[in-house]
Design an enzyme around this catalytic site. Structure first.
Site: not given
Ligand code: MN
Length: 742
Positions: A64, A88, A92-93, A155, A275
């Protein structure tokens, strides 16, 4: 650095490593100076941190950030942006910290990652329009560095591309958030290409049927559309070649969401949207743009009203192009956009184009970073976009702060707002019953200054004592202060009276006054009436809850006290005068010289006792019954009041000062002062220092700690008298020096 953080030449490279190498290659193409070592170590750092974590689709999590970094590299962003994008999700993870990243990759990268992490923690829940706008602004305000937003968008783009393994609920939620928050932000940052993709990906989950209807219809016509596009492209290419305009000609189908919107906003069937195809001619120079335009209008019939020149007047997001819609042989309209390569980059990547790696440019200062944004401001046309751009620069948000309720509602408060402001903005009763506050899960003091993105939780209790008085000073918003004031007004009368009285008394004292200065009940009533209170307790109560300042109340009281004291003094003097008038009148101690009376010769002159004029005063004469002309000051109350008595008007005549020689004239002054020892002595000293002759000097108490002195004196002129008044006014404790008769 850990050995594992290097790509081991002996280790067998797996599929993910190959993807990384592709990325490296891509970056190297636009930035040959890339620090490959650093980039690799960032990849390996992220890879190691995410370890065995898997995505919903079963691939390793590292795929990712790697894919998001590809998107960043497509925009040709700088090295720090790519590295931050690779990292990134680590904070957080995974157990990785800000400090870890700062240590390995520097604070700039660490700050970018932290910015993205903060945005990731923002939970979007509300669907109200106003809330959505606030949320967009909050994200921008939180980002501080625009690159944070760009990374966040990359992201999100990758997450949207790989949304199919998520639960239906999650898909909808993310799609809505993307449609309402991220696509508009991408649009406003001028990142058209990404905006389109975000919109199309969101539509898949927001209206699966609508989406598949359009794609099915397009599929159905695929051959026809493709041959149409080929035919037109060829025709344009040939013509440009013939006239010598070097260019690239590109054709594309309009993106699904734009067709979708056209169908729904104009209530059209797919067939009626004509169009579907758009063409783009990209040239080297601006003059080529106009050349190409001329050729297009020569080849095809332009549709009136559809020509737009965004080259001479760029859009607020810096977009530049010429747009025209023309009709081909089949009667099918199509749009042609003409732009230079430079304009094309800006059109595709918008603000991101500014961070494009440029050879020779190593560091871009904030100044340059914001030059682009200032450019937007200077060319603003659409109000909504300019509003947004207005907010782009971080300090433009300096006067506002956006915080969350625990349920994810965004609350907009003035900068510097505290939990008190927050509580009252939720509801008056929440504020009044607040017993504690938490910010981001931690107990916070009431004066805690809220930051963008804080989650604020207020504890309330039905038995709360209500706000405390110092909240009024802590609260930043006038709304909260008003509500606190309201509460005190309503709930705490007894307490307000005590507080109000203390505040009032203190202010009176500062002004050398006290309630005992009020000569009578009538004066007190006048004061209260003028302040709109029925009684003094009401007034105290109002001061107590903050509805009236003690200063304002005291000012009013002072005015009334002075007025009343003056009135009393005048009445007293009038009584004295009445007494004196029964005594034999003393002959005027000055002759008639000095005053010229209209056309009357040699008439008897006396100076009115009520106002005792001296040379220099404006004067008027009054023809008395049997006593010649009485000379008054033009400001004398007797003269002014007589104005209304029409029958006596003709008895007033004009007089003026003539040759006054060195004569002196009797007059008097009344002096009101705080009663203290030596008051009379000070008056005498001041006047004798000024060489003014005093004929009498009396002083007496007038109540309320005040004394009044009446001094009779002789002066040559108004100027001399005025100088004496000035000096007397400067004596300590003197509040008023007044001439008689006014
Ligand atoms: Mn992510």
């Amino acid at each position: 650095m850990n050995e594992d953080f290097r790509l081991d030449p002996n280790r067998e490279l797996d599929e993910v490593d190959h993807k990384y190498l592709e990325l490296e290659e891509k970056i190297f193409c636009y930035n040959p100076n890339i620090n490959t070592e650093r980039l690799r170590s960032a990849y390996l750092f992220a890879r190691e941190a995410h370890g065995e974590q898997l995505r919903k689709d079963g691939t390793l999590f590292i795929t990712h950030p790697l894919a998001a970094a590809q998107i960043i590299a497509d925009m040709e962003l700088d090295e720090d942006s790519v590295i931050a994008c690779l990292l990134h999700d680590t904070v957080e993870d995974t157990p990785v910290t800000h400090e870890d990243i700062a240590k390995h990759f520097g604070t700039e990268v660490a700050n970018l990652v932290e910015g993205v992490t903060k945005l990731t923690r923002v939970v979007y829940t509300s669907k109200e329009e106003e809330q959505v706008e606030n949320l967009r602004k909050m994200l921008m305000a939180m980002a501080k560095d625009i690159r944070v937003i760009i990374i966040k968008i990359a992201d999100r783009l990758h997450n949207m591309r790989t949304m199919n393994y998520q639960s239906a609920e999650k898909q909808r939620e993310k799609a809505l958030e993307t449609m309402e928050i991220y696509a508009p932000i991408a649009h406003r940052l001028g990142m058209q290409k990404i905006k389109w993709e975000l919109e199309d990906l969101s539509l898949i989950y927001l209206d699966p049927l609508g989406y598949s209807e359009i794609t099915a219809q397009i599929d159905h016509r695929k051959d026809k559309l493709e041959s149409f596009m080929r035919k037109i492209s060829n025709a344009i290419t040939e013509r440009m070649k013939a006239v010598g305009v070097k260019c690239g000609v590109y054709s594309r189908l309009k993106h699904i969401y734009s067709i979708y919107r056209k169908m729904y906003s104009q209530n059209k069937e797919f067939n009626e949207v004509l169009d579907l195809c758009a063409f783009r001619i990209i040239v080297d120079t601006v003059s080529d743009c106009y050349n190409a335009l001329g050729q297009i209008h020569d080849l095809y019939n332009p549709m009136p009203g559809r020509f737009k020149d965004y080259i001479s007047t760029p859009k607020p997001n810096m977009y530049q192009s010429i747009h025209t819609t023309v009709i081909g042989e089949e009667g099918i309209p199509f749009e042609v956009q003409i732009r230079t390569w430079e304009m094309h980059r800006t059109a595709e990547y918008g603000v991101a184009a500014h961070w494009k790696y440029k050879e020779g440019i190593t560091a871009t200062g904030d100044e340059e970073k914001f030059a682009w944004i200032r450019g937007l401001l200077e060319t603003q046309q659409e109000t909504d976009a300019s509003d947004f751009v207005h907010g782009l620069k971080v300090d433009m948000f300096a006067d506002e702060v956006y915080v969350f309720t625990p349920k994810g509602r965004v609350i907009n408060l003035p900068a510097g707002a505290t939990p008190i402001d927050f509580a009252y903005s939720i509801h008056t009763e929440v504020g009044n019953h607040m017993i504690g506050a938490k910010v981001n899960g931690r107990i916070a003091t009431y004066d805690h200054i809220l930051q963008n993105g804080d989650i604020v939780e207020i504890s309330t209790s039905p038995s709360a004592n209500g706000p405390s008085r110092d909240w009024m000073n802590i609260a930043k918003s006038s709304q909260a202060r008003g509500k606190i004031k309201q509460w005190f007004k309503r709930e705490k009368r007894e307490e307000n009276i005590i507080h109000g009285k203390a505040s009032f008394d203190a202010e009176m004292k500062r002004n050398n006054l006290s309630l005992s200065d009020i000569p009578d009940a009538e004066t007190l009533n006048t004061c209260l009436k003028k302040l709109s209170f029925a009684d003094i307790e009401d007034m105290y109560a109002a001061i107590g809850y903050g509805g009236l300042t003690s200063l304002r109340a005291v000012n009013r009281f002072r005015e009334e006290i002075v007025r009343a004291v003056r009135q009393h003094a005048l009445e007293e003097r009038a009584a004295q005068a009445a007494q004196q008038s029964q005594q034999p009148r003393p002959a005027p101690n000055k002759g008639v010289r000095g005053v010229i009376v209209g056309e009357l010769d040699n008439c008897l002159i006396k100076f009115a006792r009520c106002c005792t004029p001296v040379p220099g005063d404006k004067i008027v004469g009054f023809i008395t019954k049997g006593f010649g002309v009485s000379v008054h000051r033009a400001e004398c109350m007797n003269y002014l009041n007589s104005g209304v008595k029409g029958d006596e008007d003709d008895r007033w005549i004009s007089v003026s000062w003539g040759d006054i020689g060195s004569d002196t004239y009797s007059t008097s002054l009344s002096i009101i002062a705080r009663d203290r020892g030596n008051f009379v002595l000070d008056i005498a000293t001041v006047l004798s220092t000024a060489k003014i002759k005093i004929t009498s000097l009396n002083a007496r108490e007038i109540g309320g700690g005040k004394a009044m002195a009446v001094v009779s004196l002789e002066v040559h002129s108004r100027a001399e008298l005025q100088a004496a008044i000035n000096r007397l006014s400067m004596i300590q404790g003197v509040s008023e020096v007044k001439r008689p008769g006014v």
